[in-house]
Design an enzyme around this catalytic site. Structure first.
Site, mmCIF file in Angstrom:
data_model
loop_
_atom_site.group_PDB
_atom_site.id
_atom_site.type_symbol
_atom_site.label_atom_id
_atom_site.label_comp_id
_atom_site.label_asym_id
_atom_site.label_seq_id
_atom_site.Cartn_x
_atom_site.Cartn_y
_atom_site.Cartn_z
ATOM 1 N N HIS A 178 -10.259 -3.208 -19.186
ATOM 2 C CA HIS A 178 -9.801 -3.002 -17.544
ATOM 3 C C HIS A 178 -8.852 -4.479 -17.302
ATOM 4 O O HIS A 178 -8.015 -3.695 -16.027
ATOM 5 C CB HIS A 178 -11.403 -2.734 -16.526
ATOM 6 C CG HIS A 178 -11.648 -2.016 -16.211
ATOM 7 N ND1 HIS A 178 -11.214 -0.399 -15.806
ATOM 8 C CD2 HIS A 178 -12.863 -0.979 -16.090
ATOM 9 C CE1 HIS A 178 -12.251 0.640 -15.840
ATOM 10 N NE2 HIS A 178 -13.027 -0.249 -16.646
ATOM 11 N N HIS B 56 -15.265 -2.931 -22.181
ATOM 12 C CA HIS B 56 -14.655 -2.039 -21.544
ATOM 13 C C HIS B 56 -13.918 -2.531 -19.774
ATOM 14 O O HIS B 56 -12.888 -2.133 -19.508
ATOM 15 C CB HIS B 56 -16.287 -1.315 -20.987
ATOM 16 C CG HIS B 56 -16.286 0.042 -20.576
ATOM 17 N ND1 HIS B 56 -15.399 1.330 -20.297
ATOM 18 C CD2 HIS B 56 -15.593 -0.110 -19.156
ATOM 19 C CE1 HIS B 56 -15.464 2.015 -19.068
ATOM 20 N NE2 HIS B 56 -15.259 1.173 -18.304
ATOM 21 N N GLU B 57 -14.546 -4.114 -19.761
ATOM 22 C CA GLU B 57 -14.310 -4.492 -18.371
ATOM 23 C C GLU B 57 -12.939 -5.103 -18.907
ATOM 24 O O GLU B 57 -12.046 -5.062 -18.216
ATOM 25 C CB GLU B 57 -15.460 -5.007 -18.186
ATOM 26 C CG GLU B 57 -17.038 -5.306 -17.885
ATOM 27 C CD GLU B 57 -16.747 -3.590 -17.222
ATOM 28 O OE1 GLU B 57 -15.121 -3.140 -16.352
ATOM 29 O OE2 GLU B 57 -17.425 -2.215 -17.064
ATOM 30 N N CYS C 77 -17.148 5.683 -17.471
ATOM 31 C CA CYS C 77 -16.756 4.875 -16.667
ATOM 32 C C CYS C 77 -16.819 5.301 -15.084
ATOM 33 O O CYS C 77 -16.687 6.461 -15.154
ATOM 34 C CB CYS C 77 -14.985 4.519 -16.760
ATOM 35 S SG CYS C 77 -14.312 3.439 -15.969
ATOM 36 N N LEU C 78 -16.983 4.201 -14.838
ATOM 37 C CA LEU C 78 -17.457 4.954 -12.721
ATOM 38 C C LEU C 78 -15.915 5.255 -12.490
ATOM 39 O O LEU C 78 -16.024 6.027 -11.141
ATOM 40 C CB LEU C 78 -17.672 3.092 -12.506
ATOM 41 C CG LEU C 78 -18.948 2.949 -12.359
ATOM 42 C CD1 LEU C 78 -19.325 1.510 -11.862
ATOM 43 C CD2 LEU C 78 -20.451 3.704 -12.156
ATOM 44 N N GLY D 226 -21.547 -2.442 -15.442
ATOM 45 C CA GLY D 226 -20.399 -3.205 -14.866
ATOM 46 C C GLY D 226 -19.241 -2.768 -14.941
ATOM 47 O O GLY D 226 -19.089 -1.388 -14.696
ATOM 48 N N GLN E 62 -10.630 -2.625 -9.844
ATOM 49 C CA GLN E 62 -11.727 -1.147 -9.427
ATOM 50 C C GLN E 62 -12.755 -1.387 -8.023
ATOM 51 O O GLN E 62 -12.734 0.391 -7.676
ATOM 52 C CB GLN E 62 -13.424 -0.638 -10.236
ATOM 53 C CG GLN E 62 -13.167 -0.282 -12.052
ATOM 54 C CD GLN E 62 -14.021 0.021 -13.082
ATOM 55 O OE1 GLN E 62 -14.089 -1.114 -13.473
ATOM 56 N NE2 GLN E 62 -14.320 0.364 -12.890
#
Ligand code: NI
Length: 170
Positions: A139, A135-136, A93-94, A46, A51
């Site tokens: 963000h 999670h998204e 997480c990226l 995702g 990001q």
């Protein structure tokens, strides 16, 4: 189309709540295509718009390991309308590469928003998909999964994060 640079922990835009999308114009469509490509290249499950440095309230996700196009989800202006249950599972997480921690999340989540053409979109996720949704959404609200940890864990991790991302030279 192309990939965009993924911002990491410490980038100010990752701490700012995103803004609702109003213009579904060419720039936005390009952003969406780039986000999908960037997510696949990372690789990740995702990716939220902030990001890659965009202030828009949108994310892309694909929980399928084989990147099945039918499982690709593009969600604009998402709202978490319902959650149920609880599950503890490891998360990464990226934007925080190489850090993984167990995070408590709802087991099921219902999201409502619009797709890239402005049509209403409602998606229900369980387990992994529900976790990606939450999670998204974090963000898009300026939060990271590490904010969900216990204060003691957050304190220890905070020092490591500071060293890894905020002042790596000290
Ligand atoms: Ni993330």
């Amino acid at each position: 189309m192309g990939t965009r640079r993924i911002l990491t922990y410490g980038a100010p835009i990752l701490r700012q709540p995103t803004r609702r999308v109003t213009d579904l114009d060419g720039d936005l469509q390009r952003l969406i295509d780039d986000m999908v490509e960037t997510m696949y290249a990372a690789p990740g499950l995702g990716l939220a718009a902030n990001q890659v440095g965009s202030p828009h309230r949108l994310f892309v996700a694909n929980p399928a390991e084989n990147r099945d196009p039918a499982k690709l989800l593009i969600m604009l202006n998402p709202e978490l309308v319902e959650t149920e249950g609880e599950i503890l599972f490891e998360e990464g997480c990226l934007s925080i590469p190489d850090f993984r921690e167990d995070v408590r999340r709802a087991r099921r989540a219902l999201l409502r928003g619009i797709d890239r053409n402005g049509r209403p979109l409602e998606v229900e996720g369980e387990q992994l998909l529900a976790r990606i949704f939450q999670h998204e959404m974090d963000h898009l609200n300026g939060l990271f999964f590490v904010d969900r940890l216990s204060p003691a864990k957050r304190f220890l991790l905070g020092m490591k994060l500071k060293r890894a991302f905020l002042d790596p030279k000290t």
